[in-house]
Design a protein around this motif. Structure first.
Motif, PDB file in Angstrom:
ATOM      1  N   ASP A  16       0.878  -0.981   0.085  1.00 29.27           N
ATOM      2  CA  ASP A  16      -0.010  -0.012   0.045  1.00 29.27           C
ATOM      3  C   ASP A  16       0.976   1.324   0.133  1.00 29.27           C
ATOM      4  O   ASP A  16       0.696   2.042  -0.563  1.00 29.27           O
ATOM      5  N   GLU A  17       1.937   1.059   0.659  1.00 27.68           N
ATOM      6  CA  GLU A  17       2.856   2.363   0.826  1.00 27.68           C
ATOM      7  C   GLU A  17       3.478   2.757  -0.617  1.00 27.68           C
ATOM      8  O   GLU A  17       3.499   3.676  -1.169  1.00 27.68           O
ATOM      9  N   GLU A  18       3.857   1.624  -1.251  1.00 25.36           N
ATOM     10  CA  GLU A  18       4.571   1.960  -2.749  1.00 25.36           C
ATOM     11  C   GLU A  18       3.449   2.608  -3.662  1.00 25.36           C
ATOM     12  O   GLU A  18       3.730   3.105  -4.398  1.00 25.36           O
ATOM     13  N   ILE A  19       2.257   1.821  -3.445  1.00 24.35           N
ATOM     14  CA  ILE A  19       1.254   2.371  -4.290  1.00 24.35           C
ATOM     15  C   ILE A  19       0.704   3.942  -3.971  1.00 24.35           C
ATOM     16  O   ILE A  19       0.840   4.740  -4.976  1.00 24.35           O
ATOM     17  N   ASP A  20       0.729   4.168  -2.878  1.00 21.01           N
ATOM     18  CA  ASP A  20       0.525   5.561  -2.304  1.00 21.01           C
ATOM     19  C   ASP A  20       1.640   6.441  -2.819  1.00 21.01           C
ATOM     20  O   ASP A  20       1.414   7.709  -3.360  1.00 21.01           O
ATOM     21  N   LEU A  21       2.857   5.856  -2.729  1.00 19.75           N
ATOM     22  CA  LEU A  21       4.046   6.917  -3.352  1.00 19.75           C
ATOM     23  C   LEU A  21       3.833   7.147  -4.631  1.00 19.75           C
ATOM     24  O   LEU A  21       4.207   8.109  -5.143  1.00 19.75           O
ATOM     25  N   LEU A  22       3.544   5.976  -5.488  1.00 13.19           N
ATOM     26  CA  LEU A  22       3.493   6.158  -6.906  1.00 13.19           C
ATOM     27  C   LEU A  22       2.261   7.260  -7.242  1.00 13.19           C
ATOM     28  O   LEU A  22       2.444   8.309  -7.985  1.00 13.19           O
ATOM     29  N   SER A  23       1.155   7.125  -6.617  1.00 12.54           N
ATOM     30  CA  SER A  23       0.004   8.105  -6.599  1.00 12.54           C
ATOM     31  C   SER A  23       0.674   9.326  -6.739  1.00 12.54           C
ATOM     32  O   SER A  23       0.305  10.472  -7.120  1.00 12.54           O
ATOM     33  N   GLN A  24       1.446   9.523  -5.497  1.00 14.26           N
ATOM     34  CA  GLN A  24       1.911  10.914  -5.145  1.00 14.26           C
ATOM     35  C   GLN A  24       2.650  11.447  -6.197  1.00 14.26           C
ATOM     36  O   GLN A  24       2.906  12.698  -6.492  1.00 14.26           O
ATOM     37  N   ARG A  25       3.460  10.587  -6.600  1.00 13.29           N
ATOM     38  CA  ARG A  25       4.234  11.142  -7.957  1.00 13.29           C
ATOM     39  C   ARG A  25       3.409  11.575  -8.953  1.00 13.29           C
ATOM     40  O   ARG A  25       3.567  12.477  -9.699  1.00 13.29           O
ATOM     41  N   ILE A  26       2.495  10.710  -9.482  1.00 18.85           N
ATOM     42  CA  ILE A  26       1.614  11.080 -10.526  1.00 18.85           C
ATOM     43  C   ILE A  26       0.744  12.359 -10.128  1.00 18.85           C
ATOM     44  O   ILE A  26       0.995  13.179 -11.102  1.00 18.85           O
ATOM     45  N   ILE A  27       0.588  12.662  -9.015  1.00 15.79           N
ATOM     46  CA  ILE A  27      -0.191  13.988  -8.722  1.00 15.79           C
ATOM     47  C   ILE A  27       0.635  15.042  -8.688  1.00 15.79           C
ATOM     48  O   ILE A  27       0.647  16.046  -9.316  1.00 15.79           O
ATOM     49  N   GLY A  28       2.163  14.859  -8.471  1.00 13.30           N
ATOM     50  CA  GLY A  28       3.228  15.710  -8.499  1.00 13.30           C
ATOM     51  C   GLY A  28       3.741  16.015 -10.031  1.00 13.30           C
ATOM     52  O   GLY A  28       3.648  17.154 -10.241  1.00 13.30           O
ATOM     53  N   ILE A  29       3.713  14.969 -10.781  1.00 12.20           N
ATOM     54  CA  ILE A  29       4.066  15.343 -11.980  1.00 12.20           C
ATOM     55  C   ILE A  29       2.960  15.993 -12.923  1.00 12.20           C
ATOM     56  O   ILE A  29       3.249  16.984 -13.670  1.00 12.20           O
ATOM     57  N   ALA A  30       1.648  15.557 -12.553  1.00  6.76           N
ATOM     58  CA  ALA A  30       0.521  16.283 -13.351  1.00  6.76           C
ATOM     59  C   ALA A  30       0.548  17.993 -12.915  1.00  6.76           C
ATOM     60  O   ALA A  30       0.244  18.727 -13.759  1.00  6.76           O
ATOM     61  N   ALA A  31       0.782  18.105 -11.711  1.00 10.92           N
ATOM     62  CA  ALA A  31       0.910  19.590 -11.225  1.00 10.92           C
ATOM     63  C   ALA A  31       2.080  20.315 -11.764  1.00 10.92           C
ATOM     64  O   ALA A  31       1.985  21.452 -12.396  1.00 10.92           O
ATOM     65  N   LYS A  32       3.402  19.616 -11.945  1.00 14.21           N
ATOM     66  CA  LYS A  32       4.287  20.013 -12.637  1.00 14.21           C
ATOM     67  C   LYS A  32       4.076  20.573 -13.922  1.00 14.21           C
ATOM     68  O   LYS A  32       4.413  21.549 -14.511  1.00 14.21           O
ATOM     69  N   VAL A  33       3.728  19.552 -14.797  1.00 17.94           N
ATOM     70  CA  VAL A  33       3.674  19.675 -16.092  1.00 17.94           C
ATOM     71  C   VAL A  33       2.273  20.365 -16.593  1.00 17.94           C
ATOM     72  O   VAL A  33       2.635  21.027 -17.593  1.00 17.94           O
ATOM     73  N   ALA A  34       1.411  20.002 -16.024  1.00 20.85           N
ATOM     74  CA  ALA A  34      -0.089  20.383 -16.529  1.00 20.85           C
ATOM     75  C   ALA A  34      -0.700  21.525 -15.618  1.00 20.85           C
ATOM     76  O   ALA A  34      -1.697  21.963 -16.040  1.00 20.85           O
ATOM     77  N   GLY A  35      -0.018  21.730 -14.570  1.00 27.53           N
ATOM     78  CA  GLY A  35      -0.329  22.562 -13.541  1.00 27.53           C
ATOM     79  C   GLY A  35      -1.855  22.192 -13.020  1.00 27.53           C
ATOM     80  O   GLY A  35      -2.736  22.735 -12.838  1.00 27.53           O
ATOM     81  N   ALA A  36      -1.939  20.960 -12.922  1.00 27.82           N
ATOM     82  CA  ALA A  36      -3.201  20.120 -12.596  1.00 27.82           C
ATOM     83  C   ALA A  36      -3.178  20.027 -11.086  1.00 27.82           C
ATOM     84  O   ALA A  36      -2.238  19.718 -10.383  1.00 27.82           O
ATOM     85  N   GLU A  37      -4.579  20.017 -10.562  1.00 25.10           N
ATOM     86  CA  GLU A  37      -4.548  19.714  -9.282  1.00 25.10           C
ATOM     87  C   GLU A  37      -5.575  18.534  -9.032  1.00 25.10           C
ATOM     88  O   GLU A  37      -6.585  18.516  -9.743  1.00 25.10           O
ATOM     89  N   LEU A  38      -5.521  17.776  -7.867  1.00 26.98           N
ATOM     90  CA  LEU A  38      -6.699  17.024  -7.823  1.00 26.98           C
ATOM     91  C   LEU A  38      -8.022  17.818  -7.334  1.00 26.98           C
ATOM     92  O   LEU A  38      -7.996  18.719  -6.771  1.00 26.98           O
ATOM     93  N   ARG A  39      -9.188  17.187  -8.022  1.00 27.39           N
ATOM     94  CA  ARG A  39     -10.254  17.703  -7.921  1.00 27.39           C
ATOM     95  C   ARG A  39     -10.778  17.537  -6.265  1.00 27.39           C
ATOM     96  O   ARG A  39     -10.840  16.558  -6.036  1.00 27.39           O
ATOM     97  N   ALA A  40     -11.387  18.481  -5.791  1.00 27.27           N
ATOM     98  CA  ALA A  40     -11.687  18.478  -4.378  1.00 27.27           C
ATOM     99  C   ALA A  40     -12.882  17.341  -4.104  1.00 27.27           C
ATOM    100  O   ALA A  40     -13.586  17.581  -5.139  1.00 27.27           O
TER     101      ALA A  40
END
Lengths: 361, 786
Positions: free
Chosen positions: B762-786
């Protein structure tokens, strides 16, 4: 163990009369569950003397097995009944139409060209091509057209503005010249493509399709030409024998020249290949003219060969019973759906040329 | 070329039937297009004798006749002015087909009086052009006799003479070919010269190289009478209208012996004749009732006042012969075929003479032609002939071809005995001495090489005897289609599989519309129609026109494609092969289970990708840019690129374009530049399949980002994040609307994660999810929808 004899019919009756899976489950729990009747009886075994215990255990186990079997059988029966009840409520109207899936078509001209290529490939011909806009040299001069030939006039040929006599090619024969200029004999090519002439009426369109054939080596003669064309007709029309007639004619780029007729009948517009009913002209051909060979840098004393050319559209009409040339270029969806070919109808050597793709939908 | 059997028999001694003759002509290369029996159309007409002639009571110009049919007397209304009692004419009874009208005659009531038949004029029977009155049969045969008994019916052949066979534009040439084919013998005709009795008062000079020889003869004291029946009949059979003896004689030799002639009314000529080039602007009032304005280089026959005929093409009206003509100048000349063809073409002047001159007549028959014509003119019209005037000289070209007799076998695979070959050639007029073959003067335009002689031998011997030989197939190894050739086939099948129908449209189009599609003005000098005057710069416009045509027929949902050329220049090879697909309307008809929708740019994109996949383009490496050409909707179109190379463009068509074509949108299209697709590497071996034994898992993310940030940025960023673990990224929802701040959109993304070595914690999956969210923010200025 009299109790067994007493309980058995009761339990079996209950099982037999169970009206649902739930009732059956309740029975199972009441008989075989932690506090079930048989379970309770099993618990009493420990208090029996060893010799009795063995016998009683045996009886009880048999009893248990018998009840379990009855429960399973009843369960299966109830499940079946339940499924049948459900299925009875799940009927749909299977006559309703299926979801739409659009099936496209390949144009008859392309289909027929593929058929022709398949046949000629088997005879060792390569596919060659040439441009739609041609210069005077390739379209006329190298093909031995005299300067005053009608094809060089504006009534017959489309000329391009701002060029030194460039034209929309009037025939696929310029590909002969390009082939001879670009490769050493032996040459054996066919070249299909668009062609253009200033003509527009019931039987002519300003654009149409031809396929050209050219063979050059040191020994191919007019007998081979006849053989190749006779073979081609048989394979293309998919009949055992096509009556074929060579008739002397004239083209500037062949000598001797011939027009080829096939024996056929036409009744109510229906075309049928047969002998003795008349002839229809289908193509022009001949031995490549010595001047054409010379124009391409080949010595006519050494090299010889034949050329032929014919209308692809016309062959499509004949083979597939398409009545009017003009529909070919109108892009009417209804016409294309009707006369076109389904995507999987691919002419092959193994499956034969036609009717490979199944029914049109 | 039309001529009658009786005319043919003037030159050919034969017992062959008309059918034999017809079949032989076709067999030897003189294709008979039609053979007609003049009797067949007229077999039901009979001789009728006029018994009484009265005025029609209700019409001034009509007569009321009683006509005896041999069985009964009929009442007939007739408008002909030449009706007279006792006259015998051709009678059609009700039910008889009238050739001119192609309809059956019916009993009729004309101005209140019943007419029980019809008396016929020449033109109504297609026997000539005369309609001035009914035919006056002047016969002793009784009423009721079939008209064909008087007519002496004939067979008319219409032969398609190929352009190389100028000699067969004469009946005599056709007779010669038939004789060579064994259907009779060529008759000898009278070739005796006519002795001139005086010196011609009109002289001739030649001032142009396009006229090697001009033979003239002055004939005085002629009577330009009506031609005799035999002559008229031959001309009518050949499709000509008899005019007067002098004119008919020239036509007779023109058709009979391929010897064009002309006759001037000598009294209307001023001074001597000169064959010269026309001067720019000179005019001629010609016999076809047109006034021609001539140009330098056109050859004319002129007198001192100016041109009196366009040499070899057309005579002039002022010096033409009339019934009053008494003295004539007969012309028999040879003109350069190319010059005649050029002049005739430029003036758009058609004549039987031009047809013959431009295909090449016998240059050595000018003097003989003059003699033959003189003899016949003197016969029919009387008069007295001058000595011949010969300007220039008959060309004395003698062509000898050195012929290897084995060439016939080498070129045609036929074994023909040498004696037979010699016999055929001799009949055709060739002179043979060993291997040296002299070409007859009337075939100089055609026979130049040994191959030409081969054709002469083989066509007369019979193409039927050609063997049908199989070709060797072992020498040439068939290569399969070249990749681009294979591609076209694959593309057609692929697009048909996508539900589109293949169209083939013109390679040309309306230049006014081409201007909307990046036209370079590649115009056709002589278009077939003013709206087909430019070679197409793109395949879209003609397909869009097709959409319009289909819409106009009530077909709203159109899905068409074409694979063909678009032109980039006017030189050979300046063209590209393009696959173009176009769709309009809805995805399909309304359906109970599935909702139809309007087609949109993504249908076009899908078609483009289907094409690219079919040609093995690396579709996973494609980038999408927003630079489609101007004919696409700027906001709803794109280009599929491989690096800097544009492989395809797609999108909704621009509303202005739809407007110009009067088409209701939306219409979407794609154009795939097949030539730009890199050749497939042709690898046949697949990479080894690696399948993980572990279950894949998915995680969903809803990102909110600026509307103008392209989805592909987000997709590519996530895909590139961890190529080991991230197997796929899919967008399953796009939302723009009130629930989001203005200028924002939401993309719902499903990421497929495929563990390879071990199950992820679960920790590894969470970590990957965080990286996905991070790169989305960095490259596309995307934020997770509340």
């Amino acid at each position: 163990m009299n109790k067994v004899e007493e309980l058995k019919p009761q339990i079996l009756t209950r099982i037999n009369e169970a009206s649902s899976l739930q009732v059956l489950e309740d029975i199972r729990v009441s008989v075989l569950g932690k506090k079930g009747e048989i379970t309770e009886m099993m618990k009493t075994l420990g208090s029996l003397p060893p010799e009795e215990r063995k016998l009683a255990g045996q009886v009880l186990n048999e009893f248990k097995t018998e009840i379990t079997t009855a429960l399973d059988a009843k369960k299966t029966a109830l499940e079946e009944a339940e499924l049948n009840r459900r299925l009875a409520t799940e009927t749909i109207d299977v006559t309703l139409p299926i979801r739409p899936k659009q099936q496209g078509r390949v144009h008859p001209v392309s289909q027929v060209m593929e058929e022709m290529l398949t046949i000629f490939a088997q005879m060792g011909f390569d596919l060659a091509e040439g441009p739609d806009i041609e210069d005077d040299w390739h379209c006329f001069e190298a093909l031995n057209f005299p300067p005053s030939h009608p094809a060089r006039q504006m009534q017959a040929t489309f000329f391009m503005e701002n060029t030194d006599g460039n034209v929309l090619r009037t025939h696929t024969s310029p590909v002969q010249i390009r082939a001879m200029e670009n490769q050493k004999p032996p040459i054996r090519i066919v070249a299909p493509g668009r062609t253009y002439r200033c003509d527009y009426d019931m039987t002519h369109t300003p654009m149409f399709h031809q396929i050209e054939g050219l063979v050059i080596d040191t020994e191919t003669n007019m007998g081979h030409l006849k053989g190749v064309l006779a073979d081609f007709m048989k394979k293309f029309f998919e009949v055992d024998d096509v009556p074929i007639r060579f008739r002397p004619s004239f083209f500037p780029f062949t000598e001797p020249s011939a027009e080829v007729d096939i024996g056929c009948s036409r009744k109510n517009g229906e075309f049928k290949i047969e002998s003795g009913k008349g002839w229809m002209e289908v193509l022009g051909c001949g031995m490549v003219h010595p001047n054409v060979l010379k124009n391409c840098g080949l010595d006519p004393e050494v090299y010889q060969g034949f050329a032929f050319g014919f209308g692809v559209d016309r062959f499509a009409m004949l083979k597939y019973g398409i009545p009017d040339l003009r529909g070919f270029f109108d892009a009417d969806m209804r016409w294309l759906k009707h006369y076109g070919f389904v995507p999987l109808d691919i002419p092959t050597i193994t499956s034969g040329l036609s009717a490979n793709g199944g029914a049109k939908r | 070329m039309k001529f009658s059997l009786s005319w043919l028999k003037d030159y050919l001694d034969t017992t062959a039937s008309a059918t034999d003759i017809s079949e032989t002509l076709t067999r030897i290369g003189l294709e008979v297009e039609e053979m007609t029996d003049t009797a067949s159309a007229l077999k039901d007409f009979i001789v009728g004798e006029i018994k009484t002639v009265e005025k029609h009571p209700n019409a001034d110009k009509l007569n009321l006749l009683t006509v005896w049919t041999g069985k009964e007397t009929l009442q007939i209304v007739c408008g002909a002015p030449n009706c007279r009692v006792g006259m015998k004419s051709v009678l059609a009874l009700p039910g008889v087909m009238i050739p001119k009208y192609g309809e059956k005659l019916e009993k009729g009531v004309i101005r209140g009086i019943e007419s029980q038949g019809m008396m016929c004029a020449e033109d109504e029977l297609c026997l000539g052009a005369d309609h001035t009155g009914i035919i006056d049969l002047k016969t002793d045969l009784p009423a009721g006799t079939p008209f064909v008994d008087i007519l002496q019916p004939d067979i008319i052949f219409d032969v398609n003479v190929t352009p190389n066979r100028g000699d067969c534009f004469g009946v005599k040439g056709i007779a010669r070919d038939l004789a060579a084919a064994g259907l009779g013998t060529l008759k000898t005709t009278d070739v005796s010269p006519v002795q001139g009795t005086f010196k011609s008062p009109v002289n001739v000079t030649i001032e142009t190289p396009d006229c090697p020889v001009f033979v003239a003869r002055y004939i005085k004291g002629v009577k330009n009478v009506e031609s005799p029946a035999w002559l008229k009949k031959k001309l009518i059979a050949a499709g000509l209208r008899p005019i007067s003896a002098l004119v008919d004689v020239t036509n007779y030799f023109n058709i009979g012996e391929n010897r064009p002639l002309h006759v001037f009314d000598a009294d209307k000529l001023t001074g001597n004749l000169c064959v010269r080039s026309a001067k720019d602007g000179e005019k001629l009032d010609a016999l076809d009732e047109r006034i021609y304005t001539l140009k330098e280089g056109m050859v004319v026959v002129a007198d001192e006042t100016g041109p009196q005929s366009i040499a070899g093409v057309m005579g002039g009206t002022p010096t033409g012969c009339s019934s009053e003509t008494v003295n004539v100048v007969l012309e028999s000349a040879y003109f350069n075929p190319i010059s005649i063809a050029k002049t005739g073409r430029e003036l758009n002047a058609e004549s039987d003479s031009r047809t013959r001159f431009e295909r090449g007549i016998d240059p050595k028959a000018t003097i003989q032609g003059a003699e033959n014509a003189t003899r016949l003119i003197l016969d029919i019209c009387g008069g007295e002939a001058s000595e011949l005037v010969i300007a220039g000289a008959e060309p004395n070209e003698k062509r000898i071809i050195n012929f290897n007799w084995s060439t016939v076998n080498k070129l045609c695979g036929m074994d023909i005995a040498k004696e037979k070959m010699i016999e055929i050639l001799t009949h055709l007029g060739f002179e043979i001495s060993g291997n040296a073959i002299t070409v007859p003067s009337w075939r100089l335009n055609d026979i130049r090489y040994p191959a030409d002689i081969v054709e002469e031998i083989v066509r007369i011997y019979g193409y039927d005897s050609l063997p049908a030989l199989s070709m060797k197939t072992d020498e040439i190894i068939t290569s399969t289609l070249k990749p681009h050739q294979k591609n076209e086939i694959a593309v057609r099948r692929a697009l048909a599989n996508e539900g589109l129908c293949q169209a083939i449209t013109w390679s040309f189009m309306d230049s006014r519309l081409a201007a909307l599609f990046g036209s370079k003005g590649l115009k056709i000098l002589n278009p077939i129609a003013s709206d087909l005057d430019e070679v197409r710069p793109s395949l879209v416009p003609n397909l869009l026109s097709a959409v319009k045509r289909n819409n106009d027929k009530g077909i709203a949902d159109v899905a068409l494609f074409e694979v063909g050329p678009a032109f980039t220049g006017v030189q050979p090879g300046e063209q590209k092969t393009i696959a173009c697909a176009i769709r309009s309307g809805k995805t399909g008809p309304r359906h109970w289970a599935e909702k139809e929708r309007s087609i949109d740019a993504f249908d076009a994109k899908s078609d483009a990708i289907a094409v690219l996949a079919a040609v093995n383009a690396p579709i996973t490496s494609l980038q999408v840019f927003k630079n489609a050409p101007a004919w696409y909707h700027p906001g709803r179109s794109g280009a599929l690129c491989l690096g800097k190379t544009v492989l395809a463009v797609f999108g909704e068509l621009h509303p202005k374009i739809l407007n110009a074509f009067d088409v209701k949108g939306p219409v979407v299209a794609c154009e795939v530049y097949l030539d730009a697709v890199p050749p497939s590497k042709g690898k046949t071996k697949a990479k080894a399949l690696k399948v993980s034994a572990l279950m894949p898992l998915t995680r969903d993310f809803a990102f909110v980002m600026d509307q103008n940030v392209e989805a592909s940025k987000l997709l590519n960023a996530i895909k590139g994040l961890d190529k080991e673990l991230i197997e796929d990224v899919r967008i399953f929802d796009v939302y723009q609307g009130d629930k989001l701040p203005e200028g924002k959109k939401s993309l719902a993304v499903e990421v497929v994660i495929q563990p390879k070595e071990k199950t992820l914690t679960d920790e590894e999956i969470d970590l990957l999810s965080q990286r996905i969210i991070g790169i989305a923010a960095k490259v596309a200025g995307a934020e997770l929808r509340a």
